[in-house]
Design a protein around this motif. Structure first.
Motif, short mmCIF file in Angstrom:
data_model
loop_
_atom_site.label_atom_id
_atom_site.label_comp_id
_atom_site.label_asym_id
_atom_site.label_seq_id
_atom_site.Cartn_x
_atom_site.Cartn_y
_atom_site.Cartn_z
N TYR A 140 0.86 -1.19 0.00
CA TYR A 140 0.00 0.00 0.00
C TYR A 140 0.89 1.23 0.00
CZ TYR A 140 -4.18 -2.71 1.28
OH TYR A 140 -5.22 -3.57 1.29
N SER B 87 -5.53 -8.62 14.02
CA SER B 87 -5.91 -7.42 13.29
C SER B 87 -4.69 -6.83 12.57
CB SER B 87 -6.49 -6.41 14.28
OG SER B 87 -7.00 -5.32 13.57
N GLY B 88 -4.89 -6.44 11.36
CA GLY B 88 -3.80 -5.83 10.61
C GLY B 88 -2.88 -6.85 9.95
N SER B 89 -3.25 -8.13 10.02
CA SER B 89 -2.35 -9.14 9.47
C SER B 89 -2.48 -9.28 7.96
CB SER B 89 -2.62 -10.50 10.15
OG SER B 89 -3.98 -10.84 9.98
N GLY B 90 -3.50 -8.66 7.37
CA GLY B 90 -3.63 -8.69 5.91
C GLY B 90 -4.75 -9.56 5.39
N LYS B 91 -5.65 -9.97 6.28
CA LYS B 91 -6.74 -10.87 5.88
C LYS B 91 -7.65 -10.22 4.83
CE LYS B 91 -8.42 -11.16 10.07
NZ LYS B 91 -7.53 -10.22 10.80
N THR B 92 -8.08 -9.01 5.15
CA THR B 92 -8.98 -8.33 4.22
C THR B 92 -8.28 -8.04 2.90
OG1 THR B 92 -10.23 -7.36 6.02
CG2 THR B 92 -10.35 -6.24 3.90
N THR B 93 -7.00 -7.70 3.00
CA THR B 93 -6.25 -7.42 1.78
C THR B 93 -6.24 -8.66 0.88
OG1 THR B 93 -4.87 -5.89 3.02
CG2 THR B 93 -4.01 -6.66 0.92
N HIS C 125 -12.27 -13.58 12.74
CA HIS C 125 -11.60 -13.54 14.04
C HIS C 125 -12.26 -14.53 15.00
CE1 HIS C 125 -10.25 -9.17 13.73
NE2 HIS C 125 -9.20 -9.81 14.20
N1 LIG Z 1 -5.78 1.34 1.64
C1 LIG Z 1 -4.78 1.14 2.49
N2 LIG Z 1 -3.73 1.99 2.49
C2 LIG Z 1 -2.70 1.82 3.33
N3 LIG Z 1 -2.63 0.82 4.21
C3 LIG Z 1 -3.62 -0.08 4.26
C4 LIG Z 1 -4.76 0.05 3.41
N4 LIG Z 1 -5.60 -0.97 3.68
C5 LIG Z 1 -5.02 -1.69 4.66
N5 LIG Z 1 -3.84 -1.16 5.01
C6 LIG Z 1 -2.93 -1.71 6.01
O1 LIG Z 1 -2.58 -3.03 5.65
C7 LIG Z 1 -2.54 -3.86 6.76
C8 LIG Z 1 -3.45 -5.05 6.57
O2 LIG Z 1 -4.78 -4.58 6.52
P1 LIG Z 1 -6.02 -5.55 6.42
O3 LIG Z 1 -7.21 -4.73 6.39
O4 LIG Z 1 -5.79 -6.48 5.30
O5 LIG Z 1 -5.89 -6.33 7.80
P2 LIG Z 1 -6.92 -7.33 8.48
O6 LIG Z 1 -6.17 -8.55 8.77
O7 LIG Z 1 -8.15 -7.45 7.65
O8 LIG Z 1 -7.25 -6.58 9.82
P3 LIG Z 1 -8.63 -6.54 10.63
O9 LIG Z 1 -8.70 -7.84 11.34
O10 LIG Z 1 -8.43 -5.41 11.56
O11 LIG Z 1 -9.72 -6.35 9.66
C9 LIG Z 1 -2.94 -3.01 7.96
O12 LIG Z 1 -1.78 -2.63 8.66
C10 LIG Z 1 -3.59 -1.83 7.36
O13 LIG Z 1 -3.36 -0.68 8.15
#
Ligand SMILES: Nc1ncnc2c1ncn2[C@@H]1O[C@H](COP(=O)(O)OP(=O)(O)OP(=O)(O)O)[C@@H](O)[C@H]1O
Ligand SMILES: [Mg+2]
Lengths: 401, 233
Positions: free
Chosen positions: B20, B49-55, B209
């Motif tokens: 990102y 949280s923040g591990s990149g799952k949603t990404t 989660h």
């Molecule tokens: N559009 C973006 N721009 C910059 N950084 C991002 C963006 N989207 C996500 N991130 C960062 O990438 C990392 C992974 O985000 P992601 O949303 O994939 O985590 P997650 O595992 O889904 O977390 P959660 O359980 O909180 O939903 C996080 O540190 C987040 O801050």
């Protein structure tokens, strides 16, 4: 529909091909969603619509006043029932300049292609009021029996009352101003005892109101010598071309201008637009109305996209392309344009009716009614571009955040 | 090009990275991730949280482009697919369930579902009756005409599941589908998703989660700090 079975039986790749809806279906779908979304937020809907209505009302009001003003200046020429006018050179608007000699009348009458020619007197006179003081009127002298350049819109009496000695026809809406005149009232016009024989309605130019007398009586009132007149009105014979007859007459009276009614009208309009500020003033306020209205439309459509950004993101995620969403916004803006125009036009026609008076009439030709919706749809489409640019930039990935 | 009949691999991800931003603020959310899902599997992605799952899920859903790596979905290499072809790809292959339900507020429950079908080329009438059928399948047939605002969280998520199932896309993706639901409802809704996916042979990837639903998974993938930590069955 067997798509659901197909998608698993034949494999999803093949299924791709069956998943292309026709353009019409797509349009209907986006229309459906667009309308639902548009009517859901009633406040935003009303706000956007207000913008369109504002633009329609203000623009048409300005346009109507403007056209009304123009028609006040051209109404005499429009209603004189003449094909050609012989006028003093450099005549720009309907005002008597230096007189036209009667010889021009006779020249015209003997020009081939001319069916008739009549003199017309046009001059200012003062009418004295019973309680003292006086008012100005514009005296028109018109020839019996055809009364070219004579009164129209007669609401009391008839033009033939002018055959009686010392009789004139006045403007009904000026009755109070002329000291409460009625049919049969007697007033002094330029010192001559004159009987009120009839009334017209709405014949109020910017000059003092038109008042009509038979030609010879007008000549007495205005003190015009018998070998002079203000204008000569000419009719061309059936089938003759006014332009070529005008040319022929001009050759015979080279010291004067010979104008077709059309040219004269255009000259008057050009004079008004060039020498008075009304064209500019009107255009400015009309543009102001349009711009303010469209800024309202544009901003409220934009803010409605912002408010519903998650929904647009969802639509993108589930498979709407930018084209689909653009289509949806266009459909919405067209609906705003149409509904707003209809309400706006209904309002403005009521306003026009309510404020209709001989002094100030909104002139709204049917063409403006016909064009307004089309123009507003177009402009609302433009106004939606701001919202559209936001949607185009929208990442569908935002739906997971 | 692979065909589903030859290979059961529905999702195949190799060396996937996602960065990102750029320059000083660049952040690597996924670091060389390998991931797969086979036909009919119910896979969960778990992790802090923040591990990149949603990404990861966004990239699988073709709503986010990877920075590097190969992402093959039903034989389509979506990392090289042109941007303007992605919407129709999503439409035909993927059903989404979101944490926030993401229903269109102005459309009734059945209209929300019918919309997806109509976008896929169904006639409005047939789409509508199929939508009502799907609502019955998720257990809220009587709510067909209700607007989302008149539904409870569990009911909304059921509508969302029905929408994801509409047209029976072969891949279902869900991001924290239970996060806005109480424990009992969350469990029921996930069970429902799993059962219906099984009936239609769809592959499901769920990010969660929520430990209470972990035992529903065929396989759990643990993400940590943008990398796969462990896989468990
Ligand atoms: N559009 C973006 N721009 C910059 N950084 C991002 C963006 N989207 C996500 N991130 C960062 O990438 C990392 C992974 O985000 P992601 O949303 O994939 O985590 P997650 O595992 O889904 O977390 P959660 O359980 O909180 O939903 C996080 O540190 C987040 O801050
Ligand atoms: Mg997340």
């Amino acid at each position: 529909m067997k798509t659901q079975q197909l998608s698993n039986a034949a494999g999803p790749i093949d299924a791709l091909a069956t998943h292309r809806p026709t353009r019409i279906l797509r349009l209907r779908t986006m229309l459906h969603v667009g309308m639902k979304m548009m009517f859901y937020d009633k406040l935003k809907f009303a706000g956007t619509l207000f913008g369109v209505i504002f633009a329609v009302v203000l623009f048409n009001q300005q346009l109507g006043v403007f056209l009304g003003l123009l028609s006040k200046n051209t109404m005499f020429v429009d209603n004189a029932r003449a094909d050609l006018w012989i006028v003093p050179t450099s005549t720009e608007t309907l005002q008597p300049g230096k007189p036209v000699p009667m010889s021009a009348l006779y020249e015209a009458r003997t020009t081939p292609g001319v069916a008739w020619a009549e003199p017309l007197l046009y001059g200012g006179a003062s009418i004295s009021l019973p309680k003292g003081g006086s008012e100005q009127v514009t005296v028109i002298g018109t020839k019996a029996p055809y009364w070219r350049g004579g009164p129209w819109n007669i609401v009391a009496g008839s033009v033939d009352v002018l055959r009686n000695p010392d009789v004139m026809i006045f403007e009904d809406s000026e009755r109070d101003k002329l000291g409460g005149v009625n049919l049969g009232s007697v007033r002094e016009v330029n010192g001559h005892r004159t009987v009120v024989g009839g009334f017209t309605w709405g014949l109020l130019p910017f000059a003092p109101s038109y008042s009509f007398a038979e030609y010879d009586y007008a000549r007495v009132l205005l003190g015009t010598p018998s070998d002079e007149t203000s204008f000569v009105l000419v009719g061309v014979g059936a089938g003759a071309n006014p332009d070529s007859v005008a040319l022929a007459v001009r050759k015979r009276v080279p010291a004067y201008d010979v104008l077709t009614t059309h040219t004269f009208r255009n000259r008057i309009l050009r004079y008004l637009l060039e020498s008075t500020g009304i064209g500019f003033t009107t255009a400015t306020s009309a543009m102001f109305g349009l711009i303010v209205g469209l800024v309202i439309v544009s901003l409220s459509m934009f803010s409605s996209v912002i408010d519903n950004i998650r929904e647009f993101g969802t639509l993108k995620a589930i498979g709407c392309g930018n084209k689909d969403l653009a289509l949806m916004l266009l459909v919405q803006s067209a609906a705003y344009g149409l509904i707003g125009s209809l309400i706006g036009l209904a309002l403005i026609s009521n306003i026009a009716e309510a404020m209709r008076s001989p002094k100030l009439a909104l002139a709204l030709p049917w063409l403006t009614y016909a064009c307004t919706p089309a123009v507003m749809v177009l402009l609302c489409g433009l106004a939606s571009l701001l919202a559209l640019s936001r949607i185009r930039k929208l990442e569908p990935g935002m739906v997971f955040r | 090009m692979n065909n589903i009949n030859e290979s059961p691999r529905v999702v195949d991800v190799n060396g996937l990275s996602k960065v990102y931003g750029s320059g000083a603020i660049a952040f690597e959310a996924l670091k060389k991730v390998d991931f797969y899902a086979d036909a009919g599997e119910f896979v969960m992605i778990s992790g802090p949280s923040g591990s990149g799952k949603t990404t990861l899920l966004s990239i699988l859903g073709c709503v986010l482009r990877p920075t590097a790596g190969r992402v093959v979905i039903f034989g389509h290499d979506v990392s090289t697919t042109r941007e303007n072809e992605l919407p129709s790809l999503r439409l035909s292959l993927i059903g989404f369930v979101f944490q926030g339900f993401n229903l269109i507020a102005s459309l009734s429950a059945s209209e929300n579902i019918a919309l997806v079908l109509r976008l896929r080329g169904w006639e409005p009438k047939q789409a509508q009756s199929e939508a009502v059928k799907l609502l019955a399948e998720v257990g809220i047939g009587e709510k067909a005409d209700s607007l989302p605002r008149d539904l409870s969280g569990g009911q909304r998520q059921r509508v969302a599941i029905a929408r994801a199932l509409a047209g029976h896309p072969p891949l279902l993706l869900a991001d924290e589908p239970t996060a806005n639901l109480d424990g009992q409802t969350g469990l029921q809704v996930t069970e429902l998703l799993k059962d219906l996916a099984a009936i239609h042979g769809s592959t499901v990837v769920v990010v969660t989660h929520d430990p209470r639903i972990h035992n529903l998974a065929d396989r759990i993938v643990q993400l940590e700090d943008g990398q796969i930590r462990k896989e468990s069955l």
